[in-house]
Design a protein around this motif. Structure first.
Motif, PDB file in Angstrom:
ATOM      1  N   UNK A   1       1.162  18.892  -7.729  1.00 38.36           N
ATOM      2  CA  UNK A   1       0.817  17.569  -8.205  1.00 38.36           C
ATOM      3  C   UNK A   1       1.769  16.427  -7.798  1.00 38.36           C
ATOM      4  N   UNK A   2       3.095  16.667  -8.006  1.00 33.28           N
ATOM      5  CA  UNK A   2       4.060  15.728  -7.467  1.00 33.28           C
ATOM      6  C   UNK A   2       4.045  15.312  -6.294  1.00 33.28           C
ATOM      7  N   UNK A   3       3.796  16.319  -5.324  1.00 36.48           N
ATOM      8  CA  UNK A   3       3.246  16.148  -3.760  1.00 36.48           C
ATOM      9  C   UNK A   3       2.401  15.022  -3.595  1.00 36.48           C
ATOM     10  N   UNK A   4       1.124  15.377  -4.461  1.00 35.59           N
ATOM     11  CA  UNK A   4       0.215  14.590  -4.150  1.00 35.59           C
ATOM     12  C   UNK A   4       0.294  13.193  -4.708  1.00 35.59           C
ATOM     13  N   UNK A   5       1.131  13.083  -5.841  1.00 35.98           N
ATOM     14  CA  UNK A   5       1.183  11.828  -6.255  1.00 35.98           C
ATOM     15  C   UNK A   5       2.219  10.811  -5.438  1.00 35.98           C
ATOM     16  N   UNK A   6       3.090  11.692  -4.863  1.00 36.12           N
ATOM     17  CA  UNK A   6       4.343  10.831  -3.907  1.00 36.12           C
ATOM     18  C   UNK A   6       3.314  10.651  -2.586  1.00 36.12           C
ATOM     19  N   UNK A   7       2.531  11.317  -2.248  1.00 37.40           N
ATOM     20  CA  UNK A   7       1.611  10.959  -0.967  1.00 37.40           C
ATOM     21  C   UNK A   7       0.695   9.806  -1.272  1.00 37.40           C
ATOM     22  N   UNK A   8       0.122   9.597  -2.614  1.00 32.47           N
ATOM     23  CA  UNK A   8      -0.505   8.644  -2.887  1.00 32.47           C
ATOM     24  C   UNK A   8       0.157   7.229  -3.119  1.00 32.47           C
ATOM     25  N   UNK A   9       1.400   7.404  -3.492  1.00 31.02           N
ATOM     26  CA  UNK A   9       2.460   6.137  -3.258  1.00 31.02           C
ATOM     27  C   UNK A   9       2.596   5.691  -1.897  1.00 31.02           C
ATOM     28  N   UNK A  10       2.812   6.799  -1.049  1.00 29.36           N
ATOM     29  CA  UNK A  10       3.192   6.353   0.240  1.00 29.36           C
ATOM     30  C   UNK A  10       1.655   5.804   1.053  1.00 29.36           C
ATOM     31  N   UNK A  11       0.518   6.301   0.674  1.00 30.34           N
ATOM     32  CA  UNK A  11      -0.650   5.543   1.138  1.00 30.34           C
ATOM     33  C   UNK A  11      -0.796   4.161   0.448  1.00 30.34           C
ATOM     34  N   UNK A  12      -0.564   3.896  -0.531  1.00 34.47           N
ATOM     35  CA  UNK A  12      -0.575   2.636  -1.432  1.00 34.47           C
ATOM     36  C   UNK A  12       0.601   1.757  -0.451  1.00 34.47           C
ATOM     37  N   UNK A  13       1.745   2.224  -0.228  1.00 30.71           N
ATOM     38  CA  UNK A  13       2.613   1.369   0.421  1.00 30.71           C
ATOM     39  C   UNK A  13       2.093   0.961   1.938  1.00 30.71           C
ATOM     40  N   UNK A  14       1.592   2.218   2.647  1.00 31.94           N
ATOM     41  CA  UNK A  14       1.130   2.115   4.098  1.00 31.94           C
ATOM     42  C   UNK A  14      -0.084   0.929   4.075  1.00 31.94           C
ATOM     43  N   UNK A  15      -0.863   0.793   3.033  1.00 32.69           N
ATOM     44  CA  UNK A  15      -1.830  -0.081   3.151  1.00 32.69           C
ATOM     45  C   UNK A  15      -1.711  -1.318   2.297  1.00 32.69           C
ATOM     46  N   UNK A  16      -0.365  -1.514   1.832  1.00 34.03           N
ATOM     47  CA  UNK A  16      -0.045  -2.818   1.194  1.00 34.03           C
ATOM     48  C   UNK A  16      -0.526  -4.005   1.552  1.00 34.03           C
ATOM     49  N   UNK A  17      -0.558  -4.201   2.989  1.00 33.34           N
ATOM     50  CA  UNK A  17      -1.387  -5.813   3.245  1.00 33.34           C
ATOM     51  C   UNK A  17      -2.554  -5.614   3.055  1.00 33.34           C
ATOM     52  N   UNK A  18      -3.589  -4.743   3.428  1.00 32.04           N
ATOM     53  CA  UNK A  18      -4.679  -4.800   2.986  1.00 32.04           C
ATOM     54  C   UNK A  18      -4.987  -4.991   1.679  1.00 32.04           C
ATOM     55  N   UNK A  19      -4.445  -4.410   0.758  1.00 33.58           N
ATOM     56  CA  UNK A  19      -4.553  -4.510  -0.644  1.00 33.58           C
ATOM     57  C   UNK A  19      -4.251  -5.589  -1.079  1.00 33.58           C
ATOM     58  N   UNK A  20      -3.160  -6.403  -0.565  1.00 33.87           N
ATOM     59  CA  UNK A  20      -2.715  -7.653  -1.111  1.00 33.87           C
ATOM     60  C   UNK A  20      -3.870  -8.574  -0.772  1.00 33.87           C
ATOM     61  N   UNK A  21      -4.185  -8.342   0.555  1.00 32.49           N
ATOM     62  CA  UNK A  21      -5.497  -9.565   0.963  1.00 32.49           C
ATOM     63  C   UNK A  21      -6.732  -9.406  -0.003  1.00 32.49           C
TER      64      UNK A  21
END
Length: 103
Positions: free
Chosen positions: A65-85
């Motif tokens: 579960x911890x690994x999944x949550x850290x992967x989710x965090x990384x995906x959010x950071x990787x797509x930060x520009x798209x989400x901000x727009x």
């Protein structure tokens, strides 16, 4: 016009909407999309799916579960520009404030 359905159990779900809400860009006044308004049956379906998913999630070992949550965090950071727009378009915030909400 773009219609935004619900996202339930990893997939789009239209269900039986009772109407739509307009998604307005406050910065321009333009209508960007329509958001489906869930019916009582749609809400019941979403809650039922979530209850079943929670039972499955509870059986997943803590390390996974911890690994999944850290992967989710990384995906959010990787797509930060798209989400901000998207935040800029849907809420009228400036870009730097939108990025701040994501971080």
């Amino acid at each position: 016009m773009k219609t935004i359905p619900h996202w339930i159990n990893g997939q789009y779900y239209e269900g039986s909407p009772t109407g739509c809400f307009e998604v307005e860009n406050p910065g321009t006044g333009d209508i960007e999309a329509e958001l489906l308004q869930a019916s009582d049956a749609d809400l019941d379906h979403a809650v039922d799916v979530a209850r079943r998913a929670q039972k499955e999630w509870a059986r997943v070992p803590l390390a996974k579960r911890t690994a999944i949550m850290f992967r989710m965090r990384q995906l959010v950071l990787d797509h930060q520009d798209e989400m901000a727009r998207m935040i800029v378009a849907e809420h009228g915030k400036n870009y730097s404030d939108a990025v701040g909400e994501i971080q």
